[in-house]
Design a protein around this motif. Structure first.
Motif, PDB file in Angstrom:
ATOM      1  N   GLY A  76       0.784  -1.221   0.000  1.00 43.47           N
ATOM      2  CA  GLY A  76       0.000   0.000   0.000  1.00 43.47           C
ATOM      3  C   GLY A  76       0.815   1.269   0.000  1.00 43.47           C
ATOM      4  N   ALA A  77       2.130   1.176   0.097  1.00 44.61           N
ATOM      5  CA  ALA A  77       2.963   2.360   0.229  1.00 44.61           C
ATOM      6  C   ALA A  77       2.937   3.233  -1.020  1.00 44.61           C
ATOM      7  N   ASN A  78       3.026   2.646  -2.203  1.00 42.24           N
ATOM      8  CA  ASN A  78       3.127   3.423  -3.430  1.00 42.24           C
ATOM      9  C   ASN A  78       2.021   3.150  -4.432  1.00 42.24           C
ATOM     10  N   VAL A  79       1.170   2.212  -4.138  1.00 38.38           N
ATOM     11  CA  VAL A  79       0.136   1.821  -5.090  1.00 38.38           C
ATOM     12  C   VAL A  79      -1.224   2.257  -4.562  1.00 38.38           C
ATOM     13  N   PRO A  80      -1.973   3.026  -5.368  1.00 44.69           N
ATOM     14  CA  PRO A  80      -3.287   3.469  -4.898  1.00 44.69           C
ATOM     15  C   PRO A  80      -4.271   2.317  -4.740  1.00 44.69           C
ATOM     16  N   ALA A  81      -5.167   2.483  -3.789  1.00 35.76           N
ATOM     17  CA  ALA A  81      -6.198   1.473  -3.529  1.00 35.76           C
ATOM     18  C   ALA A  81      -7.222   1.463  -4.660  1.00 35.76           C
TER      19      ALA A  81
ATOM     20  N   GLU B 173     -12.668   1.909  -9.431  1.00 32.99           N
ATOM     21  CA  GLU B 173     -12.450   3.190  -8.760  1.00 32.99           C
ATOM     22  C   GLU B 173     -11.046   3.144  -8.163  1.00 32.99           C
ATOM     23  N   LEU B 174     -10.186   4.071  -8.586  1.00 29.02           N
ATOM     24  CA  LEU B 174      -8.805   4.107  -8.128  1.00 29.02           C
ATOM     25  C   LEU B 174      -8.587   5.400  -7.354  1.00 29.02           C
TER      26      LEU B 174
ATOM     27  N   VAL C  72      -5.703  -6.803 -21.279  1.00 28.63           N
ATOM     28  CA  VAL C  72      -5.107  -6.372 -20.020  1.00 28.63           C
ATOM     29  C   VAL C  72      -5.205  -4.853 -19.967  1.00 28.63           C
ATOM     30  N   LEU C  73      -5.911  -4.366 -18.943  1.00 29.38           N
ATOM     31  CA  LEU C  73      -6.060  -2.926 -18.720  1.00 29.38           C
ATOM     32  C   LEU C  73      -4.952  -2.491 -17.786  1.00 29.38           C
ATOM     33  N   THR C  74      -4.154  -1.501 -18.202  1.00 29.14           N
ATOM     34  CA  THR C  74      -3.050  -0.999 -17.389  1.00 29.14           C
ATOM     35  C   THR C  74      -3.274   0.470 -17.106  1.00 29.14           C
ATOM     36  N   ILE C  75      -3.256   0.823 -15.824  1.00 29.97           N
ATOM     37  CA  ILE C  75      -3.389   2.211 -15.377  1.00 29.97           C
ATOM     38  C   ILE C  75      -2.041   2.594 -14.778  1.00 29.97           C
ATOM     39  N   SER C  76      -1.467   3.679 -15.273  1.00 29.24           N
ATOM     40  CA  SER C  76      -0.177   4.109 -14.743  1.00 29.24           C
ATOM     41  C   SER C  76      -0.162   5.616 -14.593  1.00 29.24           C
TER      42      SER C  76
ATOM     43  N   SER D  10       6.663  10.449  -7.973  1.00 26.83           N
ATOM     44  CA  SER D  10       5.757   9.361  -7.621  1.00 26.83           C
ATOM     45  C   SER D  10       5.288   8.693  -8.904  1.00 26.83           C
ATOM     46  N   SER D  11       5.218   7.381  -8.846  1.00 21.58           N
ATOM     47  CA  SER D  11       4.722   6.645 -10.002  1.00 21.58           C
ATOM     48  C   SER D  11       4.096   5.350  -9.508  1.00 21.58           C
ATOM     49  N   PHE D  12       3.174   4.843 -10.301  1.00 23.09           N
ATOM     50  CA  PHE D  12       2.576   3.551 -10.020  1.00 23.09           C
ATOM     51  C   PHE D  12       2.090   2.951 -11.323  1.00 23.09           C
TER      52      PHE D  12
END
Length: 143
Positions: free
Chosen positions: A31-36, A49-50, A68-72, A96-98
């Motif tokens: 959970g440190a760098n990746v949004p819920a 919902e991100l 494959v759906l990729t959100i970055s 910041s990146s994810f």
């Protein structure tokens, strides 16, 4: 000045290992760098919902490749303070990146996916294909 040297334990506590989100590690800092993300399904669509507060809609990149759906997202922020006519300068960089990827079910109509960003939440609507939609009820007459 006194330096204090602390020896780190080379093996984690049994309790720490047991109560991690993913036993034996792997997800401890997830959970440190990746949004819920919340994922929901209705009769006609899937919804993602991100949670990504403080971003702009232009900060997101959404791609689909082979179902494959990729959100970055990658953002770089820089602030600078100058005091005493340029003799003292302090700069602080923040990066910041994810990247999150989701395998889409065959029932998703990838040509009709829509996304919007409001109040810190990226909403992605993944409508289902026509053949995956529920069929209306039909009454059959008995002859």
């Amino acid at each position: 000045m006194t330096l204090v040297k602390r020896n780190a334990v080379s093996f984690p506590s049994v309790f720490d290992e047991f109560f991690k989100p993913d036993w034996m590690g792997g997800m401890q800092n997830f959970g440190a760098n990746v949004p819920a993300v919340n994922i929901k399904e209705t009769e006609t669509a899937f919804g993602i919902e991100l949670a990504a507060p403080g971003k702009n809609k232009s900060d997101f990149n959404i791609e689909i490749d082979l179902n494959v759906l990729t959100i970055s997202s990658e953002t770089k922020a820089q602030s600078q303070e100058t005091q005493n006519e340029g003799r003292y300068t302090r700069r602080e960089f923040s990066y910041s990146s994810f990247k999150r990827s989701f395998t889409l079910p065959e029932s998703v109509n990838t040509d009709a996916i829509q996304a919007n960003y409001e109040n810190g939440v990226l909403h992605i609507t993944l409508p289902k294909r026509e053949e995956a939609l529920p069929k209306p009820k039909r009454l059959i007459e008995i002859g």
